[in-house]
Write a protein that holds these residues in place. Structure first.
Motif, PDB file in Angstrom:
ATOM      1  N   ARG A  82       0.751  -1.017  -0.064  1.00 24.84           N
ATOM      2  CA  ARG A  82       0.041  -0.051  -0.154  1.00 24.84           C
ATOM      3  C   ARG A  82       0.845   1.339   0.046  1.00 24.84           C
ATOM      4  O   ARG A  82       0.383   2.217  -0.764  1.00 24.84           O
ATOM      5  N   SER A  83       2.006   1.306   0.788  1.00 25.31           N
ATOM      6  CA  SER A  83       2.944   2.526   0.898  1.00 25.31           C
ATOM      7  C   SER A  83       3.643   2.735  -0.620  1.00 25.31           C
ATOM      8  O   SER A  83       3.395   3.786  -0.944  1.00 25.31           O
ATOM      9  N   PHE A  84       3.979   1.586  -1.105  1.00 24.47           N
ATOM     10  CA  PHE A  84       4.504   1.769  -2.352  1.00 24.47           C
ATOM     11  C   PHE A  84       3.623   2.069  -3.440  1.00 24.47           C
ATOM     12  O   PHE A  84       3.922   2.888  -4.266  1.00 24.47           O
ATOM     13  N   ALA A  85       2.657   1.646  -3.596  1.00 26.14           N
ATOM     14  CA  ALA A  85       1.445   2.034  -4.501  1.00 26.14           C
ATOM     15  C   ALA A  85       1.362   3.626  -4.309  1.00 26.14           C
ATOM     16  O   ALA A  85       1.172   4.382  -5.342  1.00 26.14           O
ATOM     17  N   ASN A  86       1.069   4.045  -3.047  1.00 24.24           N
ATOM     18  CA  ASN A  86       1.004   5.536  -2.828  1.00 24.24           C
ATOM     19  C   ASN A  86       2.102   6.063  -3.310  1.00 24.24           C
ATOM     20  O   ASN A  86       1.931   7.308  -3.881  1.00 24.24           O
ATOM     21  N   PHE A  87       3.341   5.633  -3.058  1.00 19.34           N
ATOM     22  CA  PHE A  87       4.425   6.318  -3.580  1.00 19.34           C
ATOM     23  C   PHE A  87       4.593   6.593  -5.075  1.00 19.34           C
ATOM     24  O   PHE A  87       4.877   7.388  -5.623  1.00 19.34           O
ATOM     25  N   LEU A  88       4.223   5.608  -5.785  1.00 20.94           N
ATOM     26  CA  LEU A  88       4.069   5.603  -7.067  1.00 20.94           C
ATOM     27  C   LEU A  88       3.084   6.567  -7.863  1.00 20.94           C
ATOM     28  O   LEU A  88       3.290   7.209  -8.757  1.00 20.94           O
ATOM     29  N   LEU A  89       1.983   6.676  -6.936  1.00 22.13           N
ATOM     30  CA  LEU A  89       0.964   7.663  -7.412  1.00 22.13           C
ATOM     31  C   LEU A  89       1.683   9.127  -7.205  1.00 22.13           C
ATOM     32  O   LEU A  89       1.242  10.019  -7.986  1.00 22.13           O
ATOM     33  N   ALA A  90       2.290   9.268  -5.908  1.00 24.99           N
ATOM     34  CA  ALA A  90       2.901  10.571  -5.727  1.00 24.99           C
ATOM     35  C   ALA A  90       3.821  10.953  -6.757  1.00 24.99           C
ATOM     36  O   ALA A  90       3.968  12.162  -7.254  1.00 24.99           O
ATOM     37  N   SER A  91       4.869   9.934  -7.345  1.00 20.81           N
ATOM     38  CA  SER A  91       5.684  10.109  -8.277  1.00 20.81           C
ATOM     39  C   SER A  91       5.004  10.334  -9.604  1.00 20.81           C
ATOM     40  O   SER A  91       5.675  11.195 -10.370  1.00 20.81           O
ATOM     41  N   ALA A  92       3.983   9.956  -9.846  1.00 11.50           N
ATOM     42  CA  ALA A  92       3.100  10.401 -11.144  1.00 11.50           C
ATOM     43  C   ALA A  92       2.512  12.010 -11.172  1.00 11.50           C
ATOM     44  O   ALA A  92       2.456  12.371 -12.260  1.00 11.50           O
TER      45      ALA A  92
END
Length: 214
Positions: free
Chosen positions: A60-70
């Motif tokens: 979940r944390s990595f998924a949110n980090f990927l969204l933040a990167s986008a």
């Protein structure tokens, strides 16, 4: 296979004492093995459940980090997380579980914070996305679980090694030493009985000779 000894009464008594000690040690080792297995299985179950939970939280944390990167520029993202603000002090001790020293890992507040929990977010909220906030907050929450998981996995490995050693000792006593002692004691007992019968036979012959002379 029996043990090579002289079939004497002294050796017979010595081996009987040794057999009792071996049987007592066998029972103690079996009890230790059973208790180690009980603790081991408890830790394995906890380890499995906690690993599933930690992996889900990290995903979940990595998924949110990927969204933040986008939604954030690379420069802004790098600048936001470049300088961590929170610090965690980790204490590693050991505890004794059936003569196995397993780790005990605890996290403490950074010295000088007077026990207050530090904010894990190393940036202001003006130029960052909510997904990055959520990602970092999730990582902060999962840290105690990661420490516990590390403690569990190391403990499970140490207990597994000790269980294997104890099992080999139990098997050596049960299938090698104790049968050897029992067989040797039986052999000496038979030899002592034979010697006793031979002695009685010689004594009777001597008595017959004495009577004949009279």
């Amino acid at each position: 296979m029996e043990i090579r000894v002289n079939p004497t009464r002294m050796e017979f008594n010595r081996l009987k004492t040794r057999l009792k000690m071996a049987q007592r040690g066998h029972k103690l080792l079996k009890d230790k093995r059973d208790e180690l297995m009980r603790v081991f299985l408890e830790l394995v179950r906890e380890n499995k459940d906690l690993r599933t939970r930690v992996e889900a939280e990290l995903s979940r944390s990595f998924a949110n980090f990927l969204l933040a990167s986008a939604v954030m520029s690379g420069e802004s993202l790098e600048e936001a997380i470049m300088y961590p603000k929170a610090a965690v002090k980790v204490d590693v001790e050991t505890k004794n579980v059936m003569s196995v020293h397993v780790p005990k890992i605890t996290s403490a507040a950074k010295e000088g914070t007077e026990g207050e929990e530090e904010d894990a977010t190393p940036y202001g909220f003006a130029n960052t996305s909510g997904e990055l906030d959520t990602s970092i907050a999730t990582l902060a929450e999962v840290l105690p679980h990661l420490l516990r998981l590390a403690e569990l996995e190391k403990s499970v490995g140490l207990l597994a090694d000790e269980i294997d050693k104890t099992r080999r000792r139990v098997n050596a006593l049960e299938h090698v030493l104790i049968p050897q002692l029992q067989q040797t004691i039986k052999y000496i007992s038979m030899k002592l009985d034979e010697n006793e019968r031979a002695g009685l036979t010689r004594l009777m012959k001597i008595k017959d000779i004495v009577r004949g002379e009279d």
